[in-house]
Motif scaffolding. Sequence first.
Motif, mmCIF file in Angstrom:
data_model
loop_
_atom_site.group_PDB
_atom_site.id
_atom_site.type_symbol
_atom_site.label_atom_id
_atom_site.label_comp_id
_atom_site.label_asym_id
_atom_site.label_seq_id
_atom_site.Cartn_x
_atom_site.Cartn_y
_atom_site.Cartn_z
ATOM 1 N N GLU A 1 -13.737 18.118 56.710
ATOM 2 C CA GLU A 1 -12.841 17.089 57.227
ATOM 3 C C GLU A 1 -12.300 17.504 58.593
ATOM 4 O O GLU A 1 -12.215 16.682 59.519
ATOM 5 C CB GLU A 1 -11.691 16.860 56.253
ATOM 6 N N ASN B 1 -12.958 15.397 62.221
ATOM 7 C CA ASN B 1 -11.802 14.804 62.891
ATOM 8 C C ASN B 1 -11.475 15.446 64.234
ATOM 9 O O ASN B 1 -10.874 14.799 65.094
ATOM 10 C CB ASN B 1 -10.570 14.910 61.985
ATOM 11 N N LYS C 1 -15.263 9.266 58.808
ATOM 12 C CA LYS C 1 -14.258 10.291 58.566
ATOM 13 C C LYS C 1 -13.928 10.400 57.076
ATOM 14 O O LYS C 1 -13.639 11.485 56.579
ATOM 15 C CB LYS C 1 -13.007 9.995 59.383
ATOM 16 N N ASN D 1 -16.576 12.491 55.672
ATOM 17 C CA ASN D 1 -16.794 13.757 56.398
ATOM 18 C C ASN D 1 -18.263 13.914 56.799
ATOM 19 O O ASN D 1 -18.849 14.997 56.652
ATOM 20 C CB ASN D 1 -16.355 14.951 55.550
#
Length: 125
Positions: free
Chosen positions: A26, A30, A73, A76
Amino acid sequence: QVQLVESGGGSVQAGGSLRLSCKASEYTVNNYCMGWYRQVPPKAQETVAAIDTDGTPTYPDSMKGRFTISKDKGANTLYLLMNNLQPEDTAIYYCATDYRPGGCDWHSVENFAYRGQGTQVSVSS
């Protein structure tokens, strides 16, 4: 430790499509710039696409139109959708990433510090 795991490669006929996936953490999805490149050993690697942390995609002119990079997102995961594949697209495709607080574009991919194990794409005529 940055880990990238590609999947989705395979064999297709010319004109077909494939979608490659690259599973990451993650935090990576991001906060890191991500991209795809391909290689046919022993030739040099060739950048396919990059995507910045804000989701902005960039491509070399030679890759525009048939390749689409995106990321999810929530999952992931980084993706590469490849349409109208041709025999010259046959290569090992790698997912790559690096931390670039100043942003990135496709020119950055060749110097990314981390990459996955690669996934083979074979296109027959």
